[in-house]
Design an enzyme around this catalytic site. Structure first.
Site, mmCIF file in Angstrom:
data_model
loop_
_atom_site.group_PDB
_atom_site.id
_atom_site.type_symbol
_atom_site.label_atom_id
_atom_site.label_comp_id
_atom_site.label_asym_id
_atom_site.label_seq_id
_atom_site.Cartn_x
_atom_site.Cartn_y
_atom_site.Cartn_z
ATOM 1 N N ALA A 69 0.869 -1.178 0.000
ATOM 2 C CA ALA A 69 0.000 0.000 0.000
ATOM 3 C C ALA A 69 0.906 1.228 0.000
ATOM 4 O O ALA A 69 2.057 1.162 0.433
ATOM 5 C CB ALA A 69 -0.887 -0.017 1.237
ATOM 6 N N GLY A 112 0.720 -4.953 1.069
ATOM 7 C CA GLY A 112 -0.462 -5.026 0.221
ATOM 8 C C GLY A 112 -0.187 -5.647 -1.140
ATOM 9 O O GLY A 112 -1.101 -6.168 -1.777
ATOM 10 N N GLU A 115 -0.578 -9.208 -0.489
ATOM 11 C CA GLU A 115 -2.003 -9.441 -0.202
ATOM 12 C C GLU A 115 -2.846 -9.414 -1.481
ATOM 13 O O GLU A 115 -3.836 -10.136 -1.589
ATOM 14 C CB GLU A 115 -2.497 -8.401 0.809
ATOM 15 C CG GLU A 115 -1.862 -8.627 2.174
ATOM 16 C CD GLU A 115 -2.147 -7.498 3.149
ATOM 17 O OE1 GLU A 115 -1.840 -6.346 2.795
ATOM 18 O OE2 GLU A 115 -2.668 -7.771 4.223
ATOM 19 N N GLU A 135 4.799 -4.856 7.320
ATOM 20 C CA GLU A 135 4.037 -3.801 8.001
ATOM 21 C C GLU A 135 4.499 -3.556 9.439
ATOM 22 O O GLU A 135 4.397 -2.440 9.941
ATOM 23 C CB GLU A 135 2.535 -4.127 8.000
ATOM 24 C CG GLU A 135 1.863 -3.996 6.651
ATOM 25 C CD GLU A 135 1.882 -5.278 5.830
ATOM 26 O OE1 GLU A 135 2.697 -6.191 6.132
ATOM 27 O OE2 GLU A 135 1.094 -5.364 4.875
#
Ligand code: CAA
Length: 262
Positions: A69, A112, A115, A135
């Site tokens: 992200a 992300g 993911e 993260e």
């Protein structure tokens, strides 16, 4: 062209029935900001809705599938903003597609990015792939499904190690852990291999492919008893399709089936 409407993804048709969607935000290693993610989701949804497409391939660049992200975009978010907008809930879009998605991962698939790849139905990597959930180094935890999908795919101990230490694993380790189908050698090419798989799937009857995808994914959500019952019921329901009659008649007549996708 198909890509013209998207700023951050490229869309092409490398083979009949196959849509190839390439993440293309190179200056940020394909970090997923809101605009980029919207493009990815729209391009996938468009291919999912397109009757000339049988399967999709999702890939990034040689250097990065996606580095996560977008940290710069989210760094000043408050709890209230994250919570009331249900930040990242829209990421589930990809796991809700009807047609199979094959992820072809080279380079970084972090946070992300991993993911996103984990939402694909089949995951292939090149030897350069580096996968992880870093993260924890940012003072947070995965928020795009990583803890839940990894725990189901590679078990608790390995998931804890990834999530709590942030360690990045290699393509070989990911293969050994059963996280990916296989490591595709450079001379074959991971995108090429993914397109071949997608083309093979695109040649099958669409109704049976959709049923197969739905029921395998259900294995990650349901109890064994519920899953077996769901599988059997879907299997029964396929006897109402023309493709079942055609597939079994073609076998008996020693010819290739011609699917009507109905
Ligand atoms: N967000 C925003 N920008 C990012 C980014 C990210 N996740 N990852 C890389 N970039 C940017 C860098 O800031 C840099 O931009 P500038 O040129 O403007 O400085 C550019 O991409 C190139 O990156 P680097 O210079 O850092 O490249 P490198 O080769 O030295 O390192 C890397 C590569 C190890 C992947 C490093 O970029 C990195 O650690 N990135 C962050 C990885 C990460 O923590 N991902 C998880 C994000 S949180 C998340 O995803 C939450 C969730 O669960 C959804």
């Amino acid at each position: 062209s198909l890509s013209a409407r998207y700023e951050n993804v490229l869309v092409s048709r490398p083979q009949p029935g196959v849509a190839l969607i390439t993440l293309n935000r190179p200056k940020a290693l394909n970090a997923l900001n809101a605009a980029h993610f919207k493009d990815i989701a729209s391009a996938l949804k468009e291919a999912d809705d397109d009757t000339s497409v049988g399967a999709m391939v999702l890939t990034g660049s040689d250097r990065a599938f996606a580095a996560g992200a977008d940290i710069k975009e989210m760094k000043d978010k408050s709890f209230a903003e994250a919570y009331t907008s249900n930040f990242l809930a829209n990421w589930e879009v990809i796991s809700k597609l009807n047609k199979p998605v094959i992820a072809a991962v080279s380079g970084y698939a972090l946070g992300g990015g991993l993911e996103l790849a984990l939402q694909a139905d089949i995951l292939l990597v090149s030897p350069s792939a580096q996968l992880g959930q870093p993260e924890i180094n940012l003072g947070v935890i995965p928020g795009g499904g990583g803890t839940q999908r990894l725990a189901r795919l590679i078990g608790k101990s390995r998931t804890m190690e990834l999530v709590l230490t942030g360690r990045i694993i290699s393509a070989d380790e990911a293969e050994k852990w059963g996280l990916v189908s296989r490591v595709v050698p450079e001379d074959i090419g991971v995108v090429n291999a993914a397109v071949q798989i997608a083309a093979t799937i695109a040649d099958k009857g669409r109704v049976a492919v959709a049923a197969g995808k739905e029921v395998v994914n259900a294995a990650l959500e349901l109890s064994l008893a519920e899953g077996l019952r769901f599988e059997r019921r879907l299997f029964h329901s396929l006897f109402a399709t023309k493709d079942q009659k055609e597939g079994m008649t073609a076998f008996a007549e020693k010819r290739k089936p011609e699917w009507s996708h109905s």
